[in-house]
Design an enzyme around this catalytic site. Structure first.
Site, PDB file in Angstrom:
ATOM      1  N   GLU A 286      78.056 -28.096  53.959  1.00 46.25           N
ATOM      2  CA  GLU A 286      77.960 -29.429  54.138  1.00 46.25           C
ATOM      3  C   GLU A 286      76.688 -30.151  53.959  1.00 46.25           C
ATOM      4  O   GLU A 286      75.735 -29.887  54.277  1.00 46.25           O
ATOM      5  CB  GLU A 286      78.510 -29.732  55.619  1.00 46.25           C
ATOM      6  CG  GLU A 286      79.915 -29.365  56.142  1.00 46.25           C
ATOM      7  CD  GLU A 286      80.925 -29.940  54.900  1.00 46.25           C
ATOM      8  OE1 GLU A 286      80.754 -31.095  54.665  1.00 46.25           O
ATOM      9  OE2 GLU A 286      81.730 -29.291  54.356  1.00 46.25           O
ATOM     10  N   CYS A 320      73.824 -37.592  57.997  1.00 49.03           N
ATOM     11  CA  CYS A 320      74.292 -37.494  56.668  1.00 49.03           C
ATOM     12  C   CYS A 320      75.297 -38.933  56.627  1.00 49.03           C
ATOM     13  O   CYS A 320      75.716 -39.025  55.432  1.00 49.03           O
ATOM     14  CB  CYS A 320      75.049 -36.100  56.503  1.00 49.03           C
ATOM     15  SG  CYS A 320      75.976 -35.684  57.980  1.00 49.03           S
TER      16      CYS A 320
HETATM   17  P1  NAD Z   1      67.628 -28.957  54.282  1.00 56.91           P
HETATM   18  O1  NAD Z   1      68.455 -28.679  52.869  1.00 56.91           O
HETATM   19  O2  NAD Z   1      66.078 -29.202  53.786  1.00 56.91           O
HETATM   20  O3  NAD Z   1      67.543 -27.782  55.119  1.00 56.91           O
HETATM   21  C1  NAD Z   1      68.716 -27.307  55.770  1.00 56.91           C
HETATM   22  C2  NAD Z   1      68.398 -25.730  56.192  1.00 56.91           C
HETATM   23  O4  NAD Z   1      68.209 -25.073  54.938  1.00 56.91           O
HETATM   24  C3  NAD Z   1      67.175 -25.535  57.066  1.00 56.91           C
HETATM   25  O5  NAD Z   1      67.400 -24.745  57.858  1.00 56.91           O
HETATM   26  C4  NAD Z   1      66.120 -24.924  56.049  1.00 56.91           C
HETATM   27  O6  NAD Z   1      65.078 -24.450  56.239  1.00 56.91           O
HETATM   28  C5  NAD Z   1      67.109 -24.223  55.099  1.00 56.91           C
HETATM   29  N1  NAD Z   1      66.701 -23.904  53.676  1.00 56.91           N
HETATM   30  C6  NAD Z   1      65.798 -24.464  52.911  1.00 56.91           C
HETATM   31  N2  NAD Z   1      65.547 -23.904  51.598  1.00 56.91           N
HETATM   32  C7  NAD Z   1      66.358 -22.783  51.987  1.00 56.91           C
HETATM   33  C8  NAD Z   1      67.084 -21.877  50.890  1.00 56.91           C
HETATM   34  N3  NAD Z   1      66.315 -21.664  49.334  1.00 56.91           N
HETATM   35  N4  NAD Z   1      67.941 -20.852  51.096  1.00 56.91           N
HETATM   36  C9  NAD Z   1      68.453 -20.744  52.388  1.00 56.91           C
HETATM   37  N5  NAD Z   1      68.286 -21.895  53.499  1.00 56.91           N
HETATM   38  C10 NAD Z   1      67.310 -22.804  52.953  1.00 56.91           C
HETATM   39  O7  NAD Z   1      68.348 -30.192  55.016  1.00 56.91           O
HETATM   40  P2  NAD Z   1      67.578 -30.812  56.296  1.00 56.91           P
HETATM   41  O8  NAD Z   1      66.310 -31.923  55.835  1.00 56.91           O
HETATM   42  O9  NAD Z   1      67.471 -30.150  57.288  1.00 56.91           O
HETATM   43  O10 NAD Z   1      68.610 -31.832  56.518  1.00 56.91           O
HETATM   44  C11 NAD Z   1      68.971 -33.058  56.013  1.00 56.91           C
HETATM   45  C12 NAD Z   1      70.080 -33.139  55.030  1.00 56.91           C
HETATM   46  O11 NAD Z   1      71.217 -32.610  55.675  1.00 56.91           O
HETATM   47  C13 NAD Z   1      70.464 -34.318  54.590  1.00 56.91           C
HETATM   48  O12 NAD Z   1      70.814 -34.300  52.818  1.00 56.91           O
HETATM   49  C14 NAD Z   1      71.751 -34.662  55.421  1.00 56.91           C
HETATM   50  O13 NAD Z   1      72.698 -35.458  54.604  1.00 56.91           O
HETATM   51  C15 NAD Z   1      72.318 -33.010  55.330  1.00 56.91           C
HETATM   52  N6  NAD Z   1      73.313 -33.208  56.461  1.00 56.91           N
HETATM   53  C16 NAD Z   1      74.588 -32.983  56.241  1.00 56.91           C
HETATM   54  C17 NAD Z   1      75.673 -32.913  57.237  1.00 56.91           C
HETATM   55  C18 NAD Z   1      77.208 -32.713  56.928  1.00 56.91           C
HETATM   56  O14 NAD Z   1      77.894 -32.327  57.713  1.00 56.91           O
HETATM   57  N7  NAD Z   1      77.527 -33.105  55.769  1.00 56.91           N
HETATM   58  C19 NAD Z   1      75.209 -33.098  58.423  1.00 56.91           C
HETATM   59  C20 NAD Z   1      73.806 -32.963  58.674  1.00 56.91           C
HETATM   60  C21 NAD Z   1      73.086 -33.125  57.717  1.00 56.91           C
END
Ligand code: NAD
Length: 515
Positions: A286, A320
């Protein structure tokens, strides 16, 4: 028998006793600031030298907690613990798994304000936003527990005379749950418990900005009776621990919520089959959004303005589902814009621990810099109506910002900013408005404010988003009521909080016997 699901009510902070209770919870959380939190692998607590230091985004000098940090070796230990435990946990009765969720929900409900107060401090959420986050976490546990009871015996299929056909779902294996910081409790909890209640064992890697609320939740699940090794808690670097586990041949599925960039990376890496891997990994992803509110010419314009302001600036636009684009028909464009600017100027930004503030900071320096960069782009692309300023001296504060007169293809109309910035764009007619609304690579949420039934019906068919709302804002989906997830680059449309969500964590088996 369990009582039917009903969503957790939000706290009424207009009542003095509720405000006092919340202040007491803030005091309790403050008294625990700076505590150390360990990894949990196979039920054992492991303390590492290296730590993730969680700080208050409203006050950079305030340390919320120091959380041990997993590396590849520890991630491997966690994988082995989860693999070993899977054989046992998958046979644990579904009713007993659901009971653990119900008990955990009861524990959280008793400590509701404490969890919310922690998010005020760790994520910079206002009281109301934090309260809603905790309520959603409770909802996920109550809802998925009940859904498991519904699907545990499978679904009916036909059998011919002399034949018995049965069809049911079994767990997948070890799942890696990777969660974001913006719903540090609800999404972390929901994605974790969905994987657990369906009989999988889990490696949980929470976002590095908000590991303390996750550590507290792991304690709750232990208290609720979750056997050791079923859930392994391994905060760590996304690049190191995340990549390692996504690539791991024994990972059966990945449940990710976060940015498009990281989601795409995970999806690509998970597609590669590694030596010793005997399945194709499943990915639930997501991701981001670029969400639009359309204002029709025949519409309640006050409702439109209120919905835009709440959806754009609640939690500083760090959802999001947040409204980051307004497409208004030319007949009402100026009126809506003026009212939104007026309402935006009234918003109070400041320390979220102070109940009087509508919104607090953005999450960290990187987010602050990124949002300010988009504001500079916006100044070139459009007309700055209000806001546009930031101050990161104490915490990461950015004024709610409104830009007008954007081209539909402008950068700030296309890219996810994830901050308190909303862009206005004028449409010639309703068809044009829909065309603009659909012109991004995302497809998460959207709203239409209109009194025109034909236009609403047109939007129902043509507005291509996973969550579409009429005559209300585009944030605030409720578990069990508005299943949540998006199209296109917003993800795999997994519909968290929906009736088919749990099935994504299971595989179906048919057994046919001839008599
Ligand atoms: P992010 O992608 O930076 O991080 C999300 C998670 O992924 C964190 O735990 C991070 O440590 C991890 N991560 C980073 N690099 C990785 C890798 N190479 N492999 C595996 N995991 C890794 O996102 P964020 O800044 O924490 O959250 C904000 C984003 O999330 C926004 O884009 C928002 O739209 C989205 N979001 C989407 C939903 C939805 O339901 N669609 C809900 C909430 C947030």
């Amino acid at each position: 028998m369990v009582v039917p699901f009903k969503h957790e009510p939000l706290t009424d902070f207009s009542r003095e006793e509720n405000r006092q209770a919340f202040l007491r919870a803030l005091k309790k959380v403050e008294a625990e600031l700076g505590r150390e939190y360990d990894l949990v692998i196979g039920g054992k607590r492991i303390r590492t030298e290296e730590k993730i230091v969680s700080v208050n985004p409203a006050n950079k000098n305030e340390v919320i907690g120091r959380v041990s940090k997993a590396n590849r070796e520890l991630a491997e230990q966690a994988m082995q613990a989860a693999l070993e435990k899977f054989n046992e946990w998958r046979k644990f009765k579904p009713e007993a798994r659901a009971d653990i969720l119900f008990k955990a929900a009861a524990i959280v409900r008793r400590r509701k304000h404490e969890f919310s107060a922690l998010m005020v401090k760790e994520a910079g959420k206002s009281w109301r936003e934090a309260d809603a986050d905790t309520a959603e976490a409770i909802d996920f546990m109550e809802y998925y527990g009940r859904q498991m009871l519904r699907i545990k015996d499978g679904f009916e299929v036909e059998s011919r005379p002399g034949e018995s056909n049965r069809f049911g779902y079994i767990p997948l294996g070890v799942g890696v749950v990777i969660s974001p910081w913006n719903f540090p409790f609800a999404i972390m909890c929901g994605t974790t418990v969905a994987a657990l209640v369906t009989g999988n064992t889990v490696l949980l890697k929470p976002a590095s900005a908000t590991p303390v609320v996750a550590a507290k939740f792991v304690e709750v699940l232990e208290e609720a009776g979750l056997p050791a090794g079923v859930l392994n808690f391994i905060p760590g670097s996304g690049a190191e621990v995340g990549d390692y586990l996504v690539d791991h041949p024994k990972t059966r599925f990945i449940s990710f919520t976060g940015s498009k960039e990281v989601g795409v990376r995970i999806y690509e890496r998970a597609a590669k089959v590694h030596p010793g891997q005997i399945w194709l990994k499943r990915v639930i992803a997501e991701m981001g959004g670029k969400d639009t509110i359309i204002v029709d010419k025949d519409a309640d314009l006050e409702l439109a303005a209120q919905s835009i302001v709440t959806s754009a600036f609640g939690f500083s636009g760090q959802k999001c589902s947040a409204c980051s684009r307004v497409v208004a028909l030319k007949e009402v464009y100026d009126q809506v814009l003026d009212r939104v600017v007026e309402l935006t100027k009234e918003l109070k930004v400041g320390d979220p621990a102070d109940y009087g503030n509508f919104t607090g900071p953005v999450i960290d320096q990187a987010a602050f810099d990124k949002i300010m960069k988009y504001i500079e782009i916006g100044k070139k692309e459009g007309r700055l109506m209000t806001g546009g300023e930031g101050d990161s001296s104490k915490g990461f504060f950015i004024q709610p910002t409104v830009f007008a007169d954007l081209d539909p293809k402008a950068v700030i109309m296309q890219e996810e900013i994830f901050g308190p910035v909303v862009a206005f764009c004028k449409a010639e007619d309703f068809d044009h408005a829909l065309e603009i609304a659909n012109n991004t690579e995302y497809g998460l949420t959207g709203a239409v404010i209109s009194n025109n039934r034909e236009n609403l019906e047109k939007a129902r068919e043509e507005f291509h988003v996973g969550n579409l709302y009429f005559n209300r804002g585009c944030t605030g989906a409720i578990v069990g009521y508005q299943p949540f997830g998006g199209f296109n680059m917003s993800g795999t449309d997994s519909k968290a909080g929906g009736p088919d969500y749990l099935l994504l964590h299971m595989q179906a088996k048919t057994v046919s016997e001839m008599y």
